[in-house]
Motif scaffolding. Structure first.
Motif, PDB file in Angstrom:
ATOM      1  N   UNK A  81       1.031  -1.192   0.051  1.00 33.77           N
ATOM      2  CA  UNK A  81      -0.010  -0.089  -0.125  1.00 33.77           C
ATOM      3  C   UNK A  81       0.895   1.345  -0.023  1.00 33.77           C
ATOM      4  N   UNK A  82       0.359   2.243  -0.378  1.00 32.90           N
ATOM      5  CA  UNK A  82       1.386   3.626  -0.653  1.00 32.90           C
ATOM      6  C   UNK A  82       1.902   3.752   0.694  1.00 32.90           C
ATOM      7  N   UNK A  83       1.363   3.581   1.910  1.00 31.58           N
ATOM      8  CA  UNK A  83       1.897   4.198   3.093  1.00 31.58           C
ATOM      9  C   UNK A  83       3.013   3.253   3.331  1.00 31.58           C
ATOM     10  N   UNK A  84       3.050   1.971   2.909  1.00 28.61           N
ATOM     11  CA  UNK A  84       4.057   1.128   3.095  1.00 28.61           C
ATOM     12  C   UNK A  84       5.434   1.506   2.541  1.00 28.61           C
ATOM     13  N   UNK A  85       5.012   1.833   1.174  1.00 28.32           N
ATOM     14  CA  UNK A  85       6.263   2.278   0.234  1.00 28.32           C
ATOM     15  C   UNK A  85       6.770   3.539   0.862  1.00 28.32           C
ATOM     16  N   UNK A  86       6.149   4.509   1.297  1.00 26.77           N
ATOM     17  CA  UNK A  86       6.574   5.897   2.186  1.00 26.77           C
ATOM     18  C   UNK A  86       7.470   5.357   3.311  1.00 26.77           C
ATOM     19  N   UNK A  87       7.012   4.336   3.857  1.00 28.30           N
ATOM     20  CA  UNK A  87       7.924   4.050   4.947  1.00 28.30           C
ATOM     21  C   UNK A  87       9.268   3.445   4.473  1.00 28.30           C
ATOM     22  N   UNK A  88       9.128   2.670   3.608  1.00 29.12           N
ATOM     23  CA  UNK A  88      10.327   1.982   3.193  1.00 29.12           C
ATOM     24  C   UNK A  88      11.227   3.100   2.239  1.00 29.12           C
ATOM     25  N   UNK A  89      10.601   4.219   1.651  1.00 26.96           N
ATOM     26  CA  UNK A  89      11.500   5.185   1.336  1.00 26.96           C
ATOM     27  C   UNK A  89      12.217   5.843   2.268  1.00 26.96           C
ATOM     28  N   UNK A  90      11.718   6.189   3.223  1.00 25.87           N
ATOM     29  CA  UNK A  90      12.368   6.706   4.534  1.00 25.87           C
ATOM     30  C   UNK A  90      13.395   6.252   5.026  1.00 25.87           C
ATOM     31  N   UNK A  91      13.230   4.875   5.303  1.00 24.07           N
ATOM     32  CA  UNK A  91      14.257   3.968   6.009  1.00 24.07           C
ATOM     33  C   UNK A  91      15.527   3.923   5.118  1.00 24.07           C
ATOM     34  N   UNK A  92      15.334   3.675   3.603  1.00 27.55           N
ATOM     35  CA  UNK A  92      16.496   3.664   2.627  1.00 27.55           C
ATOM     36  C   UNK A  92      17.028   4.808   2.486  1.00 27.55           C
ATOM     37  N   UNK A  93      16.453   6.333   2.607  1.00 25.18           N
ATOM     38  CA  UNK A  93      17.154   7.556   2.725  1.00 25.18           C
ATOM     39  C   UNK A  93      17.876   7.816   3.933  1.00 25.18           C
ATOM     40  N   UNK A  94      17.449   7.222   5.204  1.00 21.42           N
ATOM     41  CA  UNK A  94      17.876   7.028   6.329  1.00 21.42           C
ATOM     42  C   UNK A  94      19.334   6.359   6.311  1.00 21.42           C
ATOM     43  N   UNK A  95      19.078   5.233   5.839  1.00 25.50           N
ATOM     44  CA  UNK A  95      20.500   4.485   5.747  1.00 25.50           C
ATOM     45  C   UNK A  95      21.413   5.142   4.941  1.00 25.50           C
ATOM     46  N   UNK A  96      21.253   5.596   3.775  1.00 27.02           N
ATOM     47  CA  UNK A  96      22.135   6.276   2.784  1.00 27.02           C
ATOM     48  C   UNK A  96      22.647   7.511   3.362  1.00 27.02           C
ATOM     49  N   UNK A  97      21.869   8.404   3.921  1.00 26.07           N
ATOM     50  CA  UNK A  97      22.342   9.419   4.562  1.00 26.07           C
ATOM     51  C   UNK A  97      23.458   9.239   5.791  1.00 26.07           C
ATOM     52  N   UNK A  98      23.155   8.273   6.721  1.00 28.85           N
ATOM     53  CA  UNK A  98      23.924   7.550   7.712  1.00 28.85           C
ATOM     54  C   UNK A  98      25.232   7.027   7.186  1.00 28.85           C
ATOM     55  N   UNK A  99      25.263   6.519   5.970  1.00 24.34           N
ATOM     56  CA  UNK A  99      26.537   5.897   5.467  1.00 24.34           C
ATOM     57  C   UNK A  99      27.275   7.187   4.457  1.00 24.34           C
ATOM     58  N   UNK A 100      26.662   8.248   4.376  1.00 25.95           N
ATOM     59  CA  UNK A 100      27.364   9.380   3.666  1.00 25.95           C
ATOM     60  C   UNK A 100      27.825  10.332   4.524  1.00 25.95           C
ATOM     61  N   UNK A 101      27.435  10.473   5.726  1.00 30.43           N
ATOM     62  CA  UNK A 101      27.622  11.795   6.629  1.00 30.43           C
ATOM     63  C   UNK A 101      27.664  11.204   7.994  1.00 30.43           C
ATOM     64  N   UNK A 102      28.843  11.223   8.483  1.00 26.62           N
ATOM     65  CA  UNK A 102      29.281  10.588   9.590  1.00 26.62           C
ATOM     66  C   UNK A 102      28.380  11.102  10.930  1.00 26.62           C
ATOM     67  N   UNK A 103      28.459  12.503  11.135  1.00 25.76           N
ATOM     68  CA  UNK A 103      28.074  13.082  12.225  1.00 25.76           C
ATOM     69  C   UNK A 103      26.624  13.423  11.898  1.00 25.76           C
ATOM     70  N   UNK A 104      25.649  13.031  12.817  1.00 25.57           N
ATOM     71  CA  UNK A 104      24.188  13.332  12.686  1.00 25.57           C
ATOM     72  C   UNK A 104      23.903  14.716  12.513  1.00 25.57           C
ATOM     73  N   UNK A 105      24.571  15.553  13.286  1.00 23.62           N
ATOM     74  CA  UNK A 105      24.172  16.973  13.212  1.00 23.62           C
ATOM     75  C   UNK A 105      24.229  17.675  12.047  1.00 23.62           C
ATOM     76  N   UNK A 106      25.255  17.137  11.258  1.00 28.34           N
ATOM     77  CA  UNK A 106      25.523  17.648   9.917  1.00 28.34           C
ATOM     78  C   UNK A 106      24.502  17.142   8.866  1.00 28.34           C
ATOM     79  N   UNK A 107      23.684  16.174   9.198  1.00 28.25           N
ATOM     80  CA  UNK A 107      22.625  15.533   8.036  1.00 28.25           C
ATOM     81  C   UNK A 107      21.553  16.494   7.853  1.00 28.25           C
ATOM     82  N   UNK A 108      21.274  16.882   6.685  1.00 27.39           N
ATOM     83  CA  UNK A 108      20.044  17.656   6.354  1.00 27.39           C
ATOM     84  C   UNK A 108      18.679  16.962   6.712  1.00 27.39           C
ATOM     85  N   UNK A 109      17.578  17.693   7.254  1.00 28.78           N
ATOM     86  CA  UNK A 109      16.433  16.942   7.750  1.00 28.78           C
ATOM     87  C   UNK A 109      16.222  16.108   6.376  1.00 28.78           C
TER      88      UNK A 109
END
Length: 292
Positions: A81-109
């Motif tokens: 369902x769309x809401x499931x897709x939206x949740x998966x999108x968020x988690x993938x971006x979160x994983x990608x961002x955590x791997x790209x930028x070490x410090x959490x405070x430097x990550x954009x919302x």
């Protein structure tokens, strides 16, 4: 004997013969038909039973097996369902961002609300290629010679350079096949039509990250569970909202129906109490001032 006498005698014989044929022939035919129908009626149940016994049993359809995102990320996300897709999108971006930028405070919302990211938001966040290029250099330093970010990332050619550098990285370093990797056009020009290809690349990169890049990979079970939970929660909220709207409509309808009854039950002769009018006192005119 004369010819006239012969004709007179022969005529009744001919008529009698014809009458017998007309009477006896139908009786014989009717009897034969009845017998034939009787035989067919007796044979029909037996033939039906034989056909039923000889007919093969209808195959029992098994319920479809759930799609494994490890084997078919596109099929899996397409089944949600769309809401499931939206949740998966968020988690993938979160994983990608955590791997790209070490410090959490430097990550954009991250985009979206309540940790839900639509397909368009997912693509827009990656469109300039900055986060993708940063991830490549973070897990495999030197993979991309120059990462364009900030104002430089607003230039179309610089965006393409970021994206093309990332595409080369996932093929050469992560070992993704040509079919598993999106194109620059998928991300920049196709809109939502390019979403499946982009999602597929990021998801497969997450699967290969630990094995090929010695980096933290995605937790597939966590993503699947989070997507399913989001779907269930959304369905429950929709059901509750439906009942709330239904009860509200019933209450409104009942109030309208009860209004005339309340008017009828009002006691006869009941009058609204009037507030007595208070008359203002008359103020005497001031005395005339005596002349000097």
């Amino acid at each position: 004997m004369s010819a006239e006498a012969t004709a007179t005698v022969a005529a009744p014989v001919v008529e009698e013969t014809v009458e017998k044929k007309e009477v006896t022939a139908p009786d014989a035919t009717a009897t034969a038909i009845v017998e034939e129908v009787k035989k067919d009626g007796e044979a029909a149940p037996a033939a039906a039973a034989e056909e039923a016994a000889a007919a093969p049993e209808a195959p029992v359809e098994e319920p479809p097996k759930p799609i494994d995102p490890r084997e078919d990320p596109i099929g899996w996300v397409g089944s949600l369902f769309p809401v499931g897709v939206h949740k998966a999108n968020h988690l993938l971006l979160q994983w990608l961002q955590a791997g790209a930028i070490e410090k959490e405070e430097d990550r954009a919302p991250l985009p979206g609300r309540e940790e839900l990211v639509t397909k368009n938001q997912f693509l827009n966040y990656l469109r300039d290629g900055t986060l993708l290029a940063k991830f490549a250099n973070a897990v495999a330093p030197g993979s991309i010679e120059k990462v364009h970010e900030g104002e430089d990332a607003k230039v179309k050619d610089n965006q393409k350079a970021n994206i093309e550098g990332f595409i080369t990285f996932v093929k050469e370093k992560a070992g993704l096949t040509e079919e598993q990797v999106f194109t620059t056009e998928d991300l920049q020009d196709k809109g939502k039509a390019g979403y499946n290809a982009v999602f597929n690349t990021i998801f497969n990169l997450g699967l290969k990250a630990q094995e090929k890049l010695n980096a933290n990979g995605i937790n597939v079970d966590q993503i699947v569970e989070a997507a399913q939970t989001a779907v269930k929660s959304s369905i429950i909220q929709q059901i509750l909202a439906f009942f709330a709207r239904t009860l509200k409509k019933k209450d409104s309808k009942k109030a309208v129906e009860d209004a005339p009854a309340a008017e009828e039950q009002k006691p006869e002769g009941e009058a609204t109490e009037e507030v007595p009018k208070v008359e203002e006192p008359t103020v005497p005119a001031p005395a005339a001032v005596a002349a000097n």
